[in-house]
Design a protein around this motif. Structure first.
Motif, PDB file in Angstrom:
ATOM      1  N   GLU A  63       0.818  -1.210   0.000  1.00 19.66           N
ATOM      2  CA  GLU A  63       0.000   0.000   0.000  1.00 19.66           C
ATOM      3  C   GLU A  63       0.854   1.263   0.000  1.00 19.66           C
ATOM      4  OE1 GLU A  63      -2.633  -0.667   3.293  1.00 19.66           O
ATOM      5  OE2 GLU A  63      -3.897  -2.032   2.120  1.00 19.66           O
ATOM      6  N   THR A  64       1.998   1.208   0.664  1.00 17.44           N
ATOM      7  CA  THR A  64       2.913   2.351   0.657  1.00 17.44           C
ATOM      8  C   THR A  64       3.416   2.609  -0.758  1.00 17.44           C
ATOM      9  OG1 THR A  64       3.566   1.860   2.928  1.00 17.44           O
ATOM     10  CG2 THR A  64       5.040   3.276   1.652  1.00 17.44           C
ATOM     11  N   PHE A  65       3.746   1.548  -1.484  1.00 19.31           N
ATOM     12  CA  PHE A  65       4.165   1.687  -2.883  1.00 19.31           C
ATOM     13  C   PHE A  65       3.022   2.210  -3.750  1.00 19.31           C
ATOM     14  CE2 PHE A  65       3.729  -0.688  -6.939  1.00 19.31           C
ATOM     15  CZ  PHE A  65       4.617   0.064  -7.698  1.00 19.31           C
ATOM     16  N   TRP A  66       1.852   1.557  -3.670  1.00 22.05           N
ATOM     17  CA  TRP A  66       0.732   1.878  -4.555  1.00 22.05           C
ATOM     18  C   TRP A  66       0.227   3.305  -4.338  1.00 22.05           C
ATOM     19  CZ3 TRP A  66      -0.790   0.047  -8.935  1.00 22.05           C
ATOM     20  CH2 TRP A  66      -2.066   0.316  -9.428  1.00 22.05           C
ATOM     21  N   GLU A  67       0.235   3.758  -3.100  1.00 11.44           N
ATOM     22  CA  GLU A  67      -0.244   5.105  -2.795  1.00 11.44           C
ATOM     23  C   GLU A  67       0.886   6.130  -2.743  1.00 11.44           C
ATOM     24  OE1 GLU A  67      -3.305   5.868  -2.952  1.00 11.44           O
ATOM     25  OE2 GLU A  67      -4.029   3.809  -3.011  1.00 11.44           O
ATOM     26  N   LEU A  86      -9.586   0.365 -12.041  1.00 13.51           N
ATOM     27  CA  LEU A  86      -8.417  -0.504 -11.955  1.00 13.51           C
ATOM     28  C   LEU A  86      -8.444  -1.127 -10.567  1.00 13.51           C
ATOM     29  CD1 LEU A  86      -5.741  -1.502 -13.163  1.00 13.51           C
ATOM     30  CD2 LEU A  86      -4.670   0.550 -12.238  1.00 13.51           C
ATOM     31  N   LEU A  87      -8.801  -2.393 -10.488  1.00 12.39           N
ATOM     32  CA  LEU A  87      -9.006  -3.065  -9.202  1.00 12.39           C
ATOM     33  C   LEU A  87      -7.964  -4.147  -9.001  1.00 12.39           C
ATOM     34  CD1 LEU A  87     -12.887  -3.411  -9.464  1.00 12.39           C
ATOM     35  CD2 LEU A  87     -11.592  -1.624  -8.291  1.00 12.39           C
ATOM     36  N   TYR A  88      -6.993  -3.868  -8.128  1.00 13.48           N
ATOM     37  CA  TYR A  88      -5.963  -4.864  -7.843  1.00 13.48           C
ATOM     38  C   TYR A  88      -6.491  -5.864  -6.820  1.00 13.48           C
ATOM     39  CZ  TYR A  88      -4.955  -2.229  -3.565  1.00 13.48           C
ATOM     40  OH  TYR A  88      -5.039  -1.603  -2.353  1.00 13.48           O
ATOM     41  N   VAL A  89      -5.836  -7.038  -6.743  1.00 10.48           N
ATOM     42  CA  VAL A  89      -6.232  -8.079  -5.797  1.00 10.48           C
ATOM     43  C   VAL A  89      -4.987  -8.560  -5.057  1.00 10.48           C
ATOM     44  CG1 VAL A  89      -7.283 -10.355  -5.522  1.00 10.48           C
ATOM     45  CG2 VAL A  89      -8.110  -8.808  -7.304  1.00 10.48           C
ATOM     46  N   TRP A  90      -5.048  -8.536  -3.717  1.00 13.43           N
ATOM     47  CA  TRP A  90      -3.980  -9.048  -2.862  1.00 13.43           C
ATOM     48  C   TRP A  90      -4.215 -10.529  -2.642  1.00 13.43           C
ATOM     49  CZ3 TRP A  90       0.531  -7.522  -0.636  1.00 13.43           C
ATOM     50  CH2 TRP A  90       1.026  -8.289   0.416  1.00 13.43           C
ATOM     51  N   HIS A  91      -3.192 -11.347  -2.875  1.00  9.39           N
ATOM     52  CA  HIS A  91      -3.256 -12.788  -2.637  1.00  9.39           C
ATOM     53  C   HIS A  91      -2.227 -13.148  -1.577  1.00  9.39           C
ATOM     54  CE1 HIS A  91      -5.615 -13.676  -6.324  1.00  9.39           C
ATOM     55  NE2 HIS A  91      -4.969 -12.627  -6.791  1.00  9.39           N
ATOM     56  N   GLU A  92      -2.655 -13.903  -0.563  1.00 17.03           N
ATOM     57  CA  GLU A  92      -1.706 -14.416   0.430  1.00 17.03           C
ATOM     58  C   GLU A  92      -0.862 -15.492  -0.230  1.00 17.03           C
ATOM     59  OE1 GLU A  92      -1.314 -13.224   3.503  1.00 17.03           O
ATOM     60  OE2 GLU A  92      -3.003 -11.851   3.315  1.00 17.03           O
ATOM     61  N   GLU A  93       0.417 -15.482   0.044  1.00 18.22           N
ATOM     62  CA  GLU A  93       1.323 -16.483  -0.512  1.00 18.22           C
ATOM     63  C   GLU A  93       1.285 -17.707   0.404  1.00 18.22           C
ATOM     64  OE1 GLU A  93       5.939 -16.335  -0.810  1.00 18.22           O
ATOM     65  OE2 GLU A  93       5.082 -15.135  -2.425  1.00 18.22           O
ATOM     66  N   THR A  94       0.836 -18.844  -0.122  1.00 17.72           N
ATOM     67  CA  THR A  94       0.726 -20.055   0.683  1.00 17.72           C
ATOM     68  C   THR A  94       1.699 -21.146   0.266  1.00 17.72           C
ATOM     69  OG1 THR A  94      -1.005 -20.980  -0.721  1.00 17.72           O
ATOM     70  CG2 THR A  94      -1.717 -19.640   1.163  1.00 17.72           C
TER      71      THR A  94
END
Length: 117
Positions: A63-67, A86-94
């Motif tokens: 979020e710091t980068f994107w904003e 433009l809708l980004y999606v956060w994915h948890e890395e599993t």
């Protein structure tokens, strides 16, 4: 928790190559904000569909980068080159698998879902 963000850019008519070049120019900025990796993919079936992926150790770093000022300027400057919203999606890395090229076997680094980073 570490994650990867998928940003589905969709270029406006006749601007796919210019948007792709602009994204390639701005991509290294994510690394300065702590991204571990950045990839940009362009669809072979639909040249206007471009997916940017950024791996961060935390959602706050993303979020710091994107904003941040650089990405705000980028989105404002090129706003006519891609479709909105433009809708980004956060994915948890599993799970992450990599190939051991010498031994020919997959090497897994797995983190259970919901585990703390």
């Amino acid at each position: 928790m570490a994650g990867v963000v998928h940003i589905p850019w969709y270029a406006t008519t006749f601007r796919a190559e210019r948007l792709l070049a602009a994204l390639q120019d701005v991509a290294p900025i994510a690394l300065r904000y702590g991204a571990r990796e950045v990839q940009i993919h362009q669809s072979r079936d639909d040249q206007y569909r471009i997916t940017q992926m950024c791996w961060f150790d935390s959602r706050l770093a993303w979020e710091t980068f994107w904003e941040g000022p650089e990405m705000q300027r980028f989105r404002a400057r090129y706003s006519g080159w891609y479709q909105v919203p433009l809708l980004y999606v956060w994915h948890e890395e599993t799970t992450r698998l990599t190939a051991d090229r010498e031994g020919g076997e997959a090497v897994a680094a797995k983190q259970p879902a919901g585990a703390a980073a």
